[in-house]
Design a protein around this motif. Structure first.
Motif, mmCIF file in Angstrom:
data_model
loop_
_atom_site.group_PDB
_atom_site.id
_atom_site.type_symbol
_atom_site.label_atom_id
_atom_site.label_comp_id
_atom_site.label_asym_id
_atom_site.label_seq_id
_atom_site.Cartn_x
_atom_site.Cartn_y
_atom_site.Cartn_z
ATOM 1 N N LYS A 81 27.828 11.563 2.699
ATOM 2 C CA LYS A 81 28.693 10.350 3.057
ATOM 3 C C LYS A 81 28.485 9.941 4.454
ATOM 4 N N ASP A 82 28.132 10.884 5.473
ATOM 5 C CA ASP A 82 27.775 10.638 6.817
ATOM 6 C C ASP A 82 26.808 11.467 7.590
ATOM 7 N N ALA A 83 26.457 11.261 8.811
ATOM 8 C CA ALA A 83 25.477 11.808 9.462
ATOM 9 C C ALA A 83 25.725 13.400 9.346
ATOM 10 N N GLU A 84 26.992 13.881 9.341
ATOM 11 C CA GLU A 84 27.048 15.415 9.448
ATOM 12 C C GLU A 84 26.649 16.012 8.014
ATOM 13 N N GLU A 85 27.136 15.362 6.957
ATOM 14 C CA GLU A 85 26.816 15.741 5.703
ATOM 15 C C GLU A 85 25.187 15.953 5.711
ATOM 16 N N HIS A 86 24.533 14.692 6.058
ATOM 17 C CA HIS A 86 23.215 14.478 5.944
ATOM 18 C C HIS A 86 22.410 15.754 6.484
ATOM 19 N N HIS A 278 12.795 16.580 -1.955
ATOM 20 C CA HIS A 278 14.356 16.381 -1.896
ATOM 21 C C HIS A 278 14.542 15.180 -1.365
ATOM 22 N N ILE A 279 15.329 14.491 -1.889
ATOM 23 C CA ILE A 279 15.860 13.192 -1.482
ATOM 24 C C ILE A 279 17.250 12.964 -1.049
ATOM 25 N N VAL A 280 17.769 12.631 0.268
ATOM 26 C CA VAL A 280 18.851 12.310 0.614
ATOM 27 C C VAL A 280 19.398 11.187 0.932
ATOM 28 N N LEU A 281 20.228 10.836 0.002
ATOM 29 C CA LEU A 281 20.774 9.539 0.062
ATOM 30 C C LEU A 281 21.964 9.321 1.017
ATOM 31 N N VAL A 282 21.848 8.537 2.199
ATOM 32 C CA VAL A 282 22.992 8.648 3.229
ATOM 33 C C VAL A 282 23.978 7.111 3.127
ATOM 34 N N ASP A 283 24.913 7.399 3.251
ATOM 35 C CA ASP A 283 25.996 6.054 3.473
ATOM 36 C C ASP A 283 26.369 5.822 4.963
ATOM 37 N N ASN A 284 26.832 6.656 5.663
ATOM 38 C CA ASN A 284 26.940 6.692 7.198
ATOM 39 C C ASN A 284 27.376 5.233 7.432
ATOM 40 N N GLY A 285 28.541 4.795 7.033
ATOM 41 C CA GLY A 285 28.922 3.393 7.450
ATOM 42 C C GLY A 285 28.468 2.235 6.600
ATOM 43 N N ARG A 286 27.298 2.400 5.714
ATOM 44 C CA ARG A 286 26.915 1.387 5.156
ATOM 45 C C ARG A 286 27.837 0.645 3.977
ATOM 46 N N THR A 287 28.493 1.522 3.260
ATOM 47 C CA THR A 287 29.718 0.872 2.403
ATOM 48 C C THR A 287 30.505 0.069 3.130
ATOM 49 N N ASP A 288 31.103 0.609 4.374
ATOM 50 C CA ASP A 288 31.969 -0.185 5.221
ATOM 51 C C ASP A 288 31.548 -1.548 5.698
ATOM 52 N N GLN A 289 30.104 -1.339 5.901
ATOM 53 C CA GLN A 289 29.677 -2.928 6.259
ATOM 54 C C GLN A 289 29.570 -3.618 5.090
ATOM 55 N N LYS A 296 28.068 -8.265 5.646
ATOM 56 C CA LYS A 296 27.358 -7.377 4.682
ATOM 57 C C LYS A 296 25.908 -7.573 4.437
ATOM 58 N N ASN A 297 25.537 -8.918 4.842
ATOM 59 C CA ASN A 297 23.794 -9.092 4.625
ATOM 60 C C ASN A 297 23.085 -8.414 5.551
ATOM 61 N N SER A 298 23.692 -7.939 6.611
ATOM 62 C CA SER A 298 23.014 -7.222 7.640
ATOM 63 C C SER A 298 22.253 -5.992 7.001
ATOM 64 N N LEU A 299 22.624 -5.634 5.841
ATOM 65 C CA LEU A 299 22.483 -4.398 5.072
ATOM 66 C C LEU A 299 20.927 -4.871 4.275
ATOM 67 N N SER A 332 22.712 -5.453 17.199
ATOM 68 C CA SER A 332 23.800 -6.025 17.772
ATOM 69 C C SER A 332 24.699 -6.393 16.709
ATOM 70 N N ILE A 333 24.389 -6.573 15.493
ATOM 71 C CA ILE A 333 25.386 -6.727 14.306
ATOM 72 C C ILE A 333 25.714 -5.602 13.624
ATOM 73 N N LEU A 334 24.942 -4.665 13.692
ATOM 74 C CA LEU A 334 25.095 -3.406 12.815
ATOM 75 C C LEU A 334 26.039 -2.375 13.747
ATOM 76 N N SER A 335 25.701 -2.111 14.864
ATOM 77 C CA SER A 335 26.438 -1.385 15.746
ATOM 78 C C SER A 335 28.062 -1.405 16.039
ATOM 79 N N PRO A 336 28.371 -2.623 16.285
ATOM 80 C CA PRO A 336 29.881 -2.687 16.286
ATOM 81 C C PRO A 336 30.650 -2.318 15.159
ATOM 82 N N GLY A 337 29.927 -2.342 14.005
ATOM 83 C CA GLY A 337 30.609 -1.842 12.708
ATOM 84 C C GLY A 337 30.788 -0.367 12.686
#
Ligand code: SF4
Length: 452
Positions: A81-86, A278-289, A296-299, A332-337
């Protein structure tokens, strides 16, 4: 430090700043030239944009499909779900294999998760094997560009660094010589690593395979020699079908470096006998964006770096001025999120010229989102010196009499005030510009005299 403060540090070395600007413009120019050789370029961009829209609208379904197919292929799928878990997942795989040294190919996601310092603090030696990444790793710096990590350094800097770290000849700046020395150094690391980590450019939902693109073949070298391959993938990297790859691979290299194709586009579908993937699928703020309708279309970003190469601000302020893993217009549009307070100066690091939007291969409306973030940030900041002065200006412009009187007062004052006041620290606009000469009369007066 805010973007302007860091940018002014970068600009201290005017010659290097000019060279940085020209080098990136050269890459932008190559992108223009090669894109014009594809008659259906605009259709490709539109298609890529629509495929990504579809992915974002059905992200959950595509990810679940990917997991099912990848698992059936023998790949071990992990969710973070986040960087720590990754980072914990990666470490637990290394511990299971009693691995104390890994090789890693370029992955912006692992930079975002700060994987290197985390593993190093846990006693694991991490060797970045992309040449540019190895250079910045030697310097203990992050990449300054997502495709060209050491673009802020010149041949001379690298020659000095390699002399110190790899004992190359002092003063030898020949790129072939320096690259050869790096290859010998890295080969030793490749041969000793039991685990290789890579990023992922595209995960294919239909087949459960994933694709890693590199120009140096370092991901392949690491993965084929190691027993275990750990691939770290942001959840937005999914695409529905294998045939969609043709669209993205044609756009990616041309937009990134002006090449017709990336040198190595390697597909990983299942582990070889006796090996593990192994593949690690990471959210880390993506679902918030994804939940932010305006942003959202910055994703859709495929991390080609074209928006950086073209941006007049990025070219003249350098990647480190952004203080963010992904710099430039898309950063500059990803980081403020991720952290609005820390990155509040970034959406203002733009002329809003729209050049980023024009070159983006997946048609992200970058400059419009920068403008939207400015409004969000201004609202979040509440009352400050700028908002007060804007309110005063608004009141003056709204009342013709007030406008007339204030104009006359300012014209008179500007004629007599010394430079120490008109160009004081409060006038940041005037730091590198002169105020225009005060006109003798207003346009209204001039018009009255001359209308006949
Ligand atoms: S926003 Fe567009 S141009 Fe910028 S890195 Fe992403 S895909 Fe490339």
């Amino acid at each position: 430090m805010s973007h302007p403060a860091k940018a002014s540090e970068f600009l201290q070395d005017a010659a290097k700043a000019k060279w940085h600007d020209e080098t990136l413009w050269f890459v932008r120019d190559k992108r223009d030239t090669i894109s014009k050789t594809i008659p259906e370029w605009e259709e490709l961009r539109e298609l890529a944009s629509q495929i990504k829209d579809n992915v974002l609208a059905n992200l959950y379904e595509y990810l679940v499909q990917f997991e099912e197919k990848a698992t059936a292929n023998g790949i071990q799928v992990h969710w973070a779900k986040d960087a720590e878990e990754h980072n914990q997942i990666v470490l637990s795989i290394l511990q299971k294999h009693q691995c104390k040294a890994i090789v890693k190919s370029k992955s912006i996601l692992t930079e975002e998760c700060h994987l290197n310092p985390f593993l190093e603090n846990s006693g694991v030696e991490v060797v970045d094997t992309d040449l540019g990444e190895r250079i910045v790793q030697f310097l203990n710096q992050p990449p300054s560009h997502i495709v060209l990590p050491a673009i802020h350094l010149k041949k001379r800097d690298i020659s000095e660094l390699f002399h110190e770290k790899l004992h190359t000849e002092k003063g030898n700046e020949d790129p072939a010589y320096l690259t050869h020395a790096a290859r010998l150094h890295l080969r030793e690391k490749f041969l000793g690593a039991k685990v290789a980590i890579t990023g992922v450019n595209f995960g294919v939902a239909e087949t459960g395979e994933f694709v890693v693109c590199t120009n140096e073949g370092n991901a392949d070298m690491g993965v084929h020699l190691a027993d275990v391959h750990i691939a770290c993938m942001g959840i937005e990297k999914i695409i529905p079908r294998r045939k969609d790859l043709g669209v993205f691979l044609r756009l990616l290299a041309r937009s990134a470096t002006g090449q017709p194709i990336t040198n190595y586009n390697s597909h990983f579908r299942s582990p070889a006998q006796g090996k593990e993937i192994h593949i690690v699928l990471v959210d880390n703020g993506r679902t918030d964006q994804l939940a932010r309708e305006k942003f959202k279309n910055s994703l859709k970003c495929i991390r080609c770096g074209a928006c950086m190469n073209t941006c007049p601000i990025y070219r003249r302020s350098g990647g480190y001025s952004y203080g963010s893993v992904v710099p430039g217009p898309i950063g500059s549009i990803l980081s403020p999120g991720l952290d609005l307070k820390k990155h509040s100066s970034l959406p203002f690091a733009s002329t809003l010229c729209g050049s980023c939007t024009d070159v983006c291969p997946v048609k992200i409306n970058i400059h419009e989102q920068l403008y939207e973030w400015r409004q969000e940030i201004t609202k979040a900041q509440g009352t400050n010196a700028k908002s007060i002065s804007m309110k005063i200006a608004n009141g003056i412009f709204a009342v013709p009499f007030a406008y007339k009187i204030t104009g006359a007062m300012m014209r008179g004052a500007l004629k007599i005030l010394p430079d120490s006041i008109t160009y004081s620290g409060l006038n940041t606009w005037g730091k590198q510009r002169d105020l225009p000469e005060t006109p003798k009369e207003t346009f209204k007066d001039w018009y009255k005299k001359n209308r006949s």
